[in-house]
Design a protein around this motif. Structure first.
Motif, PDB file in Angstrom:
ATOM      1  N   HIS A  46       0.836  -1.280   0.391  1.00  0.00           N
ATOM      2  CA  HIS A  46       0.483   0.050   0.184  1.00  0.00           C
ATOM      3  C   HIS A  46       0.812   1.405   0.410  1.00  0.00           C
ATOM      4  O   HIS A  46       0.852   2.390   0.138  1.00  0.00           O
TER       5      HIS A  46
ATOM      6  N   HIS B 288      -6.839   3.863  -0.399  1.00  0.00           N
ATOM      7  CA  HIS B 288      -5.989   4.806  -1.070  1.00  0.00           C
ATOM      8  C   HIS B 288      -6.183   4.829  -3.041  1.00  0.00           C
ATOM      9  O   HIS B 288      -5.908   5.338  -2.748  1.00  0.00           O
TER      10      HIS B 288
ATOM     11  N   CYS C 143      -2.610   3.918  -4.687  1.00  0.00           N
ATOM     12  CA  CYS C 143      -1.651   3.166  -3.824  1.00  0.00           C
ATOM     13  C   CYS C 143      -0.991   1.649  -4.731  1.00  0.00           C
ATOM     14  O   CYS C 143      -1.213   2.176  -6.084  1.00  0.00           O
TER      15      CYS C 143
END
Ligand code: ADP
Ligand code: ZN
Length: 292
Positions: free
Chosen positions: A154, A172, A175
């Motif tokens: 990540h 996210h 990522c």
């Protein structure tokens, strides 16, 4: 001796019975459904086999800290039925044997370190690019923990300017996992990854993101060697693309023969094929037996 091994994945559970030398004598695959439907099937596989220890390499995040109140739990996974489930306790109550517990990728790094391509490495990395992206790290033959365990799938990357795909990580967006996992390739290009084999643009872009990540890992972890596994890496054409771009991203800053002249032996496929994870789980079981 006889040891049980479980590679617990988000879509399937690979179960095996084997010996401490890495030999697997029996294996099966059970789909990952809910805790209530899947756990009895797993326990049933391991019961009455005479196992003296069990090793579990598990999808994460998990709590591998033996001194923590939540040791043995699968913690904040998006797979809701398994969130905050104490998988170690459930197996211990049913099997009453020492249990080794770590992430699936730390397990795979340990497997490759014991019997495969990472043997003899002081710092070793195993990276899977599949449904997700996971990074396992072993230092002096021991999986790296600390705060929890590496979650380096990540990390945040520098996005290529012509790539408009928003990324598919639920936490996210863009990522490494959000940009480069198998589902991200499929989301970006609208086809299954293996159907895109002949499309150079796909693998050129993919290799940029993987190479950026590897350059970061080389700078942070200083690994002696890196194994790249998982379904996406079945595209063997990725290896030379990634190796060349890692050198570009590192520039002249890390000027070592291992990288400049011999990168084919530095960034490599798994020597254990698809067995890195399950053999690593076997090793986790053996280590738990020894330290019990
Ligand atoms: P998991 O990560 O679920 O344990 P895998 O490592 O097999 O399983 O990864 C599955 C992902 O890898 C899927 O997104 C799939 O599209 C991709 N994949 C599987 N085989 C290939 C292939 N031959 N070429 C490219 N991508 C593949
Ligand atoms: Zn993410």
């Amino acid at each position: 001796m006889i040891i049980g091994a479980l590679e617990a994945g988000g879509t399937k559970m690979v179960c095996a019975i084997g010996h401490e030398n890495g030999k697997i004598i029996k294996r099966t695959v059970i789909p990952t459904e809910t805790v209530d439907t899947t756990m009895p099937k797993l326990i049933n596989f391991f019961l009455n086999e005479g196992i003296e220890a069990l090793g579990i390499g598990c999808f994460g995040p998990i709590d591998p800290d033996i001194n923590s109140k939540t040791y043995g739990y699968i913690t904040s996974t998006p797979k809701l039925p398994w969130r905050n489930f104490n998988i170690v306790k459930a197996f211990y109550e049913a099997l009453k044997v020492p249990i080794g517990f770590d992430t699936d990728v730390n397990g795979a790094a340990l497997g490759e370190g014991t019997w495969g391509a990472l043997q003899g490495c002081e710092v070793s990395l195993y990276i899977t690019i599949g449904t997700g992206v996971g990074v396992g790290v072993c230092i002096h033959g021991k999986p790296l923990h600390g705060l929890m365990h590496p979650e380096a799938g990540h990390i945040i990357l520098r996005r290529l300017s012509h790539d408009t795909y928003k990324g598919n990580c639920p936490y996210h967006s863009d990522c490494l996992e959000g940009l480069a996992s198998g589902p991200a390739i499929e989301g970006r290009w609208g086809k299954k990854a293996y159907e895109l084999e002949d499309n150079y643009k796909v693998w050129d872009l993919e290799s940029h993101y993987i190479a950026q990540a590897l350059a970061n890992f080389i700078l942070c972890y200083s690994p002696n060697r890196i194994v790249l596994g998982g379904g996406v890496m079945k595209q063997k054409q990725l290896f030379p693309l990634i190796r060349a771009k890692v050198r570009e991203y590192l520039g002249d800053y890390i000027s070592l023969a291992k990288i400049n002249d011999n990168i084919e032996n530095y960034i490599v496929p798994p020597a254990l094929g698809d067995n890195s994870g399950i053999m690593g789980a076997l090793r986790l079981g053996y280590q738990a037996y020894l330290s019990f």
